[in-house]
Every structure is written in C-alpha cells, then in structure tokens.
Write an enzyme that holds these catalytic residues in place. Structure first.
Site, PDB file in Angstrom:
ATOM      1  CE  LYS A 224      -0.376  -0.481   4.993  1.00  0.00           C
ATOM      2  NZ  LYS A 224      -0.513   0.563   5.969  1.00  0.00           N
TER       3      LYS A 224
ATOM      4  NE  ARG B 194      -6.299   1.305  11.783  1.00  0.00           N
ATOM      5  CZ  ARG B 194      -5.130   1.011  11.227  1.00  0.00           C
ATOM      6  NH1 ARG B 194      -4.180   1.945  11.142  1.00  0.00           N
ATOM      7  NH2 ARG B 194      -4.864  -0.193  10.774  1.00  0.00           N
TER       8      ARG B 194
ATOM      9  CE1 TYR C 199      13.430  31.363   2.678  1.00  0.00           C
ATOM     10  CE2 TYR C 199      13.263  28.989   2.483  1.00  0.00           C
ATOM     11  CZ  TYR C 199      13.110  30.244   1.938  1.00  0.00           C
ATOM     12  OH  TYR C 199      12.650  30.381   0.661  1.00  0.00           O
TER      13      TYR C 199
ATOM     14  CG  MET D 147       8.757  23.518  -1.669  1.00  0.00           C
ATOM     15  SD  MET D 147       7.642  24.633  -2.523  1.00  0.00           S
ATOM     16  CE  MET D 147       6.827  25.455  -1.179  1.00  0.00           C
TER      17      MET D 147
HETATM   18  C1  PLP Z   1      -4.246  -4.194   8.065  1.00  0.00           C
HETATM   19  C2  PLP Z   1      -2.771  -4.035   7.931  1.00  0.00           C
HETATM   20  N1  PLP Z   1      -1.991  -5.122   7.865  1.00  0.00           N
HETATM   21  C3  PLP Z   1      -0.655  -5.051   7.760  1.00  0.00           C
HETATM   22  C4  PLP Z   1      -0.014  -3.831   7.706  1.00  0.00           C
HETATM   23  C5  PLP Z   1       1.482  -3.817   7.612  1.00  0.00           C
HETATM   24  O1  PLP Z   1       2.017  -3.280   8.784  1.00  0.00           O
HETATM   25  P1  PLP Z   1       3.594  -3.194   9.004  1.00  0.00           P
HETATM   26  O2  PLP Z   1       4.120  -2.265   7.991  1.00  0.00           O
HETATM   27  O3  PLP Z   1       3.717  -2.675  10.387  1.00  0.00           O
HETATM   28  O4  PLP Z   1       4.114  -4.578   8.843  1.00  0.00           O
HETATM   29  C6  PLP Z   1      -0.772  -2.668   7.769  1.00  0.00           C
HETATM   30  C7  PLP Z   1      -0.116  -1.356   7.745  1.00  0.00           C
HETATM   31  O5  PLP Z   1      -0.372  -0.503   8.545  1.00  0.00           O
HETATM   32  C8  PLP Z   1      -2.185  -2.763   7.886  1.00  0.00           C
HETATM   33  O6  PLP Z   1      -2.947  -1.665   7.950  1.00  0.00           O
END
Ligand code: PLP
Length: 397
Positions: A40, A138, A272, A330
């Site tokens: 992700k 969450r 800066y 930046m």
């Molecule tokens: C549902 C879920 N699984 C696994 C992971 C992977 O986590 P990590 O990068 O701590 O291994 C995440 C990332 O936050 C997650 O949201």
C-alpha cells in the site's frame, strides 16, 4: 548499487532484490504460515508495482493494499493472482473490484452489503476477508456487529455470491513486545474465530500479524502474516533490533548529486531564519531535495548524510560523514561539508550525497532519519513524493 552513469539527478534507488529477500526472511519467521506482501501507499514509497513484483518473486500468497484504487492500478499493470484491498470508502465502485477479482477487506456491514450487491449484479462470486476490531478501535467490524456480519456473510456464501476466504484483525501495540493488549487482542480474535466457525464458515486464512508481530510473536502467525515495513528492510522494533540484526536490508537509497559547493566565512547564516550560523570558515554543499519532495522539515539542522567525494568523476571510494545545516527548504537544503582550511573543497558539484540507504559504509538509514525527525521509519520512506524518480536497481531490476 552506485554504478549509474553521471549525470544523475536526485533519485530513490529501489533494490527489488532486497524486497524479495526481506519477504523470504519474513517467510522464515512465519513458519508454515503464508505471507502477504503489503504494498500500500506506493509500496511504502518504493513503488507499488516494483514491490508487488518483488513480492510475487518471493512467492507471497497474496498482495495487500489499503485502497481499492491501488489494487485496480496493480491489475491494470498486469499483476495477477490474489490481491486484497482492505479500505474501501463510501465512494468505492465495488463493481470493478469484483470484476477484476480483487479481494475486499470487509470491516463494516455496509461494505459487505455493497460487495454482495456488486457480485449479484456482475453474476460472480466475490472474495472477501472479514476484519474484526479486536481492540484497536479503528478498522474492522465492531465486536457488537460481528455476529450479524458473519451470519450475513454465511447467507451470501450459501447464495453463491460470496466466498469468505479470510478473517483478520490488526494489532495496536505489536511494536511494544510484552504490551498486555497483544494477548487481549489475540483472545478477542479467537472469540471472533469461534463465531465464524459456529456459523459454518471455513476461511482458508486467519491473519493478525504485522511486521512487529512477525518478528516478536511467531505464535501469532496463524495462516498468513502481513509484513509491510519489514519487506522494505526496516526494523519494526528499532528499540530492540536493528534491521541488520534481523537480517533485513533497507531497499531504498535516497541519493542526490551536490548542485553547488561554496566556501563561507565564520559567522555566515545558513538557509531560512539563520537557525545555523557557521562557527568557523566552512565548506557547504547544496542538495536539490526539500520538503516538496517529502524530506521532513523536522530534520533541519540535524540529519546525517553521507557524501561520496570524487563520485562525479567515477568515484574515489572515500566517504565523508556530513550533516544538514540550517532549515530544509521546499526544494533544497544545505549540507556542512567540513571546516575550510585550504583552497580545495572536500567534495565537488555532481558528487553523490546519500541521504539514507542500507547503512553499509556507516551511512545513515531511514531509521536514523526517523529518530532525528521524531517519527517512524515508515513515514520517512512513505512520504517521499512523486517528484523523486524511483530507479530500480539490484538483481531483479
Ligand atoms: C491491516 C494491515 N496489515 C498489515 C499492515 C502492515 O504493517 P507493518 O508495515 O507494520 O508490517 C498494515 C499497515 O499498517 C495494515 O494496515
């Protein structure tokens, strides 16, 4: 790794063979459990497609992303096999997901209803993993709604429009081994699994472990582990183990040529607001990367970098430990290259600066930068922006 023809601009070298090897390392910890490659947020900044391909090369059973759009982008780029997206939003179009055989993480009743409706409409059987909130408050189905979601899933399975392939939850404090919540969440997960079994569902994958749990709690591997950070070679428990201790290799090296080198007298204000004023005559270098690229402004005046004098000319092999001087801007920041005693600068325009990398040669790592910035290594690599090209290196490139 540093054998690119000059001139090269700022770039993130991504070693996909390191990602593959790190996932293979995770598979060793996981024992008999399968591995999900979590890619992700653009593969934690490394590039989602490169990460997904490296994960497949490591033999992962499934690739995981948060947002549905990330999963569809992988499909579009030709990534086949199981892919899960666990964070649909009310705006998600579920039709394309089920049509492209993207597994959906179901953390609410409304998600289940939308997936089932999309499957009916498309005339296919959608695959889902049900997520239970075991205490993080969450994602995941609230415990009070679990029975209902499980029962509705079972009905949809019997109707032939759904397959519950997985049941999962996420740990809040796995990076704090011994935190009592870990076992509390495990027990809540077990209770949730019992509800699933009583309803007649038989998921192939039960999963709970993120990177920190993969490393510290192999007893929680269940059928599948979900390492993200570790896949990229960073330690999920840096207070306990370095990446090297764990046999992990950071996959990203953020590097840039020096775009300017100058000598300044003692008493010169730098960048800066003059948070840095030179105490002696100094050599300064300019690195053309800034917070517009995702460099944390919080590393101003502090982060270590490694300069490779002579690298513009093919490399002398020497390295120079240096530090950011003054505010990160930046688009650029200044590096203190050392005291100016003679006329010869210690490094030249075009010489390579490693902001962070795999830590060999004593160079800085993303973990070092995280400590300076008061954040976690996850953020240091993931926040890197689109202006920085990702360049694949390593055996798999
Ligand atoms: C549902 C879920 N699984 C696994 C992971 C992977 O986590 P990590 O990068 O701590 O291994 C995440 C990332 O936050 C997650 O949201």
């Amino acid at each position: 790794m540093h054998t690119h023809p000059a001139p090269e601009g700022p770039r993130a070298l991504v070693d996909s063979s390191a990602i593959r090897a790190n996932l293979t390392r995770c598979a060793q910890w996981a024992g008999d459990a399968d591995v999900m490659g979590v890619v992700k947020a653009g593969g934690y900044g490394h590039g989602a497609l490169a990460a997904a391909r490296a994960a497949r090369a490591a033999g992962v059973a499934i690739v995981g992303v948060a947002r549905p759009e990330e999963a569809l982008a992988l499909r579009e780029a030709g990534v086949g096999g199981p892919v899960i997206a666990w964070l649909p939003t009310p705006a998600t179009a579920f039709g394309p997901l089920v049509e492209h055989e993207v597994t959906v993480g179901v953390g609410s009743r409304w998600v289940l209803d939308r997936v089932v409706a999309a499957a009916r409409e498309a005339g296919v059987r959608a695959t889902v993993h049900l997520e239970l909130d075991t205490g993080m408050s969450r994602g995941g189905v609230a415990p009070g709604d679990w029975q209902d979601v499980v029962a509705a899933s079972r009905r949809a399975e019997q109707e032939g429009v759904l397959r519950v392939e997985g049941v999962f939850s996420h740990l809040a404090c796995a990076d704090d081994p011994g935190h009592p919540s870990v076992d509390v969440q495990r027990d809540a997960f077990e209770d949730g699994l019992a509800v699933v079994a009583r309803a007649g569902l038989d998921p192939r994958w039960r999963h709970l472990a993120n990177s920190a749990a993969v490393v510290t709690r192999p007893d929680l591997a269940y059928d599948l582990v979900r390492p993200g950070l570790s896949a990229y070679g960073l330690s999920p428990v840096p207070q306990l183990h370095t990446a090297a201790d764990l046999g992990l290799r950071p996959a990203m090296t953020l590097t840039s040529p020096l775009s300017a080198v100058r000598r300044v007298p003692a008493g010169s204000g730098v960048s800066y607001s003059f948070t840095h004023v030179t105490a002696t005559d100094r050599w300064l270098g300019v690195v053309p990367l800034g917070y517009g690229d995702g460099i944390p402004r919080a590393v101003s005046d502090a982060a270590p970098v490694q300069v490779r004098p002579g690298s513009a000319e093919g490399g002398s092999g020497s390295v120079l430990a240096a530090r950011i001087a003054g505010r990160v801007c930046m688009d650029q920041f200044v590096v203190d290259l050392g005291e100016a005693t003679g006329a010869e600068p210690p490094a030249a325009v075009g010489d390579e600066v490693v902001l962070f990398g795999d830590g060999t040669d004593g160079g800085p790592t993303a973990q070092d930068w995280a400590e300076v910035a008061g954040t976690i290594s996850y953020e240091v690599v993931t926040r890197l922006g689109p202006r920085v090209p990702r360049v694949l290196v390593g055996d798999d490139a």
